[in-house]
Design an enzyme around this catalytic site. Structure first.
Site, PDB file in Angstrom:
ATOM      1  N   HIS A 103       0.854  -1.195   0.000  1.00 48.66           N
ATOM      2  CA  HIS A 103       0.000   0.000   0.000  1.00 48.66           C
ATOM      3  C   HIS A 103       0.886   1.241   0.000  1.00 48.66           C
ATOM      4  O   HIS A 103       1.337   1.722   1.046  1.00 48.66           O
ATOM      5  CB  HIS A 103      -0.918  -0.010   1.230  1.00 48.66           C
ATOM      6  CG  HIS A 103      -2.020   0.991   1.159  1.00 48.66           C
ATOM      7  ND1 HIS A 103      -3.348   0.661   1.245  1.00 48.66           N
ATOM      8  CD2 HIS A 103      -2.004   2.345   1.015  1.00 48.66           C
ATOM      9  CE1 HIS A 103      -4.100   1.735   1.164  1.00 48.66           C
ATOM     10  NE2 HIS A 103      -3.290   2.783   1.026  1.00 48.66           N
ATOM     11  N   HIS A 113       1.200   5.010  -2.390  1.00 48.33           N
ATOM     12  CA  HIS A 113       0.653   5.842  -3.459  1.00 48.33           C
ATOM     13  C   HIS A 113       1.780   6.553  -4.205  1.00 48.33           C
ATOM     14  O   HIS A 113       2.605   7.231  -3.589  1.00 48.33           O
ATOM     15  CB  HIS A 113      -0.317   6.881  -2.892  1.00 48.33           C
ATOM     16  CG  HIS A 113      -1.584   6.299  -2.362  1.00 48.33           C
ATOM     17  ND1 HIS A 113      -2.747   6.220  -3.113  1.00 48.33           N
ATOM     18  CD2 HIS A 113      -1.887   5.761  -1.154  1.00 48.33           C
ATOM     19  CE1 HIS A 113      -3.707   5.660  -2.393  1.00 48.33           C
ATOM     20  NE2 HIS A 113      -3.208   5.376  -1.199  1.00 48.33           N
ATOM     21  N   GLY A 123      -9.783   7.673  -1.939  1.00 47.71           N
ATOM     22  CA  GLY A 123     -10.438   8.958  -1.728  1.00 47.71           C
ATOM     23  C   GLY A 123     -11.222   8.939  -0.431  1.00 47.71           C
ATOM     24  O   GLY A 123     -11.234   7.952   0.301  1.00 47.71           O
ATOM     25  N   HIS A 168      -9.896   0.692  -0.391  1.00 52.07           N
ATOM     26  CA  HIS A 168      -9.678   1.487   0.812  1.00 52.07           C
ATOM     27  C   HIS A 168     -10.937   1.379   1.688  1.00 52.07           C
ATOM     28  O   HIS A 168     -12.024   1.802   1.262  1.00 52.07           O
ATOM     29  CB  HIS A 168      -9.456   2.957   0.458  1.00 52.07           C
ATOM     30  CG  HIS A 168      -8.056   3.282   0.055  1.00 52.07           C
ATOM     31  ND1 HIS A 168      -7.512   2.874  -1.149  1.00 52.07           N
ATOM     32  CD2 HIS A 168      -7.083   3.999   0.687  1.00 52.07           C
ATOM     33  CE1 HIS A 168      -6.261   3.328  -1.230  1.00 52.07           C
ATOM     34  NE2 HIS A 168      -5.981   4.015  -0.141  1.00 52.07           N
ATOM     35  N   GLU A 172     -10.794   2.964   7.300  1.00 48.14           N
ATOM     36  CA  GLU A 172      -9.790   3.941   7.720  1.00 48.14           C
ATOM     37  C   GLU A 172     -10.474   5.082   8.449  1.00 48.14           C
ATOM     38  O   GLU A 172     -10.329   5.255   9.650  1.00 48.14           O
ATOM     39  CB  GLU A 172      -9.009   4.462   6.519  1.00 48.14           C
ATOM     40  CG  GLU A 172      -7.937   5.483   6.885  1.00 48.14           C
ATOM     41  CD  GLU A 172      -7.266   6.094   5.664  1.00 48.14           C
ATOM     42  OE1 GLU A 172      -6.216   6.727   5.851  1.00 48.14           O
ATOM     43  OE2 GLU A 172      -7.790   5.963   4.544  1.00 48.14           O
ATOM     44  N   ASP A 186       1.797   3.945   2.859  1.00 49.57           N
ATOM     45  CA  ASP A 186       0.729   4.801   2.367  1.00 49.57           C
ATOM     46  C   ASP A 186       1.302   5.928   1.513  1.00 49.57           C
ATOM     47  O   ASP A 186       1.323   5.830   0.294  1.00 49.57           O
ATOM     48  CB  ASP A 186      -0.119   5.347   3.509  1.00 49.57           C
ATOM     49  CG  ASP A 186      -1.514   5.769   3.040  1.00 49.57           C
ATOM     50  OD1 ASP A 186      -1.858   5.497   1.878  1.00 49.57           O
ATOM     51  OD2 ASP A 186      -2.264   6.353   3.846  1.00 49.57           O
TER      52      ASP A 186
END
Length: 378
Positions: free
Chosen positions: A23, A25, A185, A212, A215, A304
């Site tokens: 994970h 980005h 998002g 996702h 969270e 992340d």
């Protein structure tokens, strides 16, 4: 190996240990200096700082707000400078280099192609550029004595309406470096069920996807991601802790959703530092990953957004080691969990575990034992 108990690993051992990242980005891991260079080349004038050190600090402070929505706002700057083929190739290559330098041997890096079209690129051209960058970064890493394999996850934005289009794009490129699909998002108000057509398409195509969930929102988002959408993995999933009760005597009771997640071995892509920034956890010591490790959930450790969190895989493990006293055995457990959960074929996962990960940890443990024997004379 030995009856002696391993000590917590040193920072050098953690950096040298083979690590697996699921994970991360792409637009959350740029080098500050690269952002400044690309802004200058493309004429982007919106940067809050123009010196690399100061810009890096700005990103970390802006992201450290306790709000997922505010955290996501920082991406406006990184995406703004990732609108040309040359920029995407450079960012992807540097991503692979940076991860390899940190001891990552396998990574799945995600990005949203729809966020890189402002300069006139097509979706296909975005994917081709990023794939080219990852291959170039892998090549540079080999030249530097490191080994890494990077797979791409194509992300659709939950607030948009292009999920099916991006899922089809991921499926077209599944044999050229794209290993799966994701949605990302703000969770609140944008449930994964808005994109059921994309998930149904991917299932029909026998393709992989993560979502996702759990969270910022909680158990309903986890339930929807699994039971309505059929996710293979949970991006974060940290709020599964809300379905676990710890009594005063230390006994633990799992709710039905938590039990399902554990029993089905559903991977949790946990990102400790990011979770603290977005308010999903209060401290490293209180992060749910500690209890989930003890309960043998398939927890994994991830970064992340390395820029926004000022982190790396090594730093995440250093912080968890400090909080929970983890050893190299614990690191290996998390790493094997992640490799088992990767979106590449089973035989390739098994080869990574048996030929790269286990030998790497065995070498570190042997060096530790040799040092201990030399020190004690036993």
């Amino acid at each position: 190996m030995t009856s002696q108990t391993l000590d917590s690993p040193t920072g050098d051992q953690i950096r040298r240990a083979p690590k697996v990242l699921l994970h991360d980005h792409l637009d959350g891991g740029l080098r500050p200096g690269t952002i400044i260079d690309l802004a200058r080349e493309t004429g982007y004038t919106g940067l809050p700082e123009t010196e690399p050190d100061k810009l890096g600090i700005w990103f970390r402070e802006a992201a450290d707000s306790g709000s997922l929505e505010r955290y996501l706002e920082t991406f406006a700057h990184t995406c703004a400078v990732m609108q040309t083929r040359e920029a995407l190739v450079r960012v992807a290559a540097e991503c692979a280099e940076d991860l390899a330098e940190d001891g990552v041997v396998y990574a799945e890096v995600r990005y949203a192609p729809e966020q890189h079209l402002e300069g006139g690129l097509t979706l296909e051209e975005v994917v081709e550029a990023v794939n080219e960058g990852f291959r170039e970064g892998e090549r540079r890493a080999r030249e530097s004595g490191h080994r890494i394999r990077v797979g791409a996850l194509l992300t659709a934005m939950r607030h948009a309406a292009r999920a099916l289009e991006i899922a089809e794009l991921a499926n077209r490129h599944r044999d050229t470096g794209v290993v799966g699909f994701d949605i990302a998002g703000a969770e609140a108000g944008f449930p994964p069920t808005r994109h059921l057509d994309a998930f149904e398409y991917l299932k029909r195509e026998n393709n992989h996807f993560t979502i996702h969930a759990g969270e910022a929102f909680g158990l309903p988002s986890i339930w929807q991601a699994l039971q309505w959408c059929g996710a293979d993995r949970l991006g974060h999933g940290v709020r599964i802790i809300d379905d676990i009760t710890v009594a005063e005597d230390g006994s633990v009771k799992l709710g039905r959703l938590a039990a399902y997640v554990r029993d089905k071995r559903i991977p949790l892509e946990m990102c400790p530092t990011s979770n603290l920034q977005t308010g999903a956890a209060d401290s490293y010591k209180d992060h749910p990953i500690g209890l989930l490790r003890k309960l043998h959930f398939r927890a994994t450790v991830n970064t992340d957004n390395r820029l926004m969190s000022g982190t790396s895989m090594s730093r995440e493990f250093e912080l968890l080691t400090e909080a929970f006293g983890y050893t190299l055995d614990d690191m290996q457990w998390f790493t094997v969990n992640a490799m088992k959960s990767a979106f590449i074929p089973f035989d390739e996962r098994l080869a990574m575990i048996n030929d790269v990960i286990k030998p790497g940890y065995a070498e570190l443990k042997s060096a530790w034992l040799f040092k201990q024997t030399a020190t004690t004379g036993n």
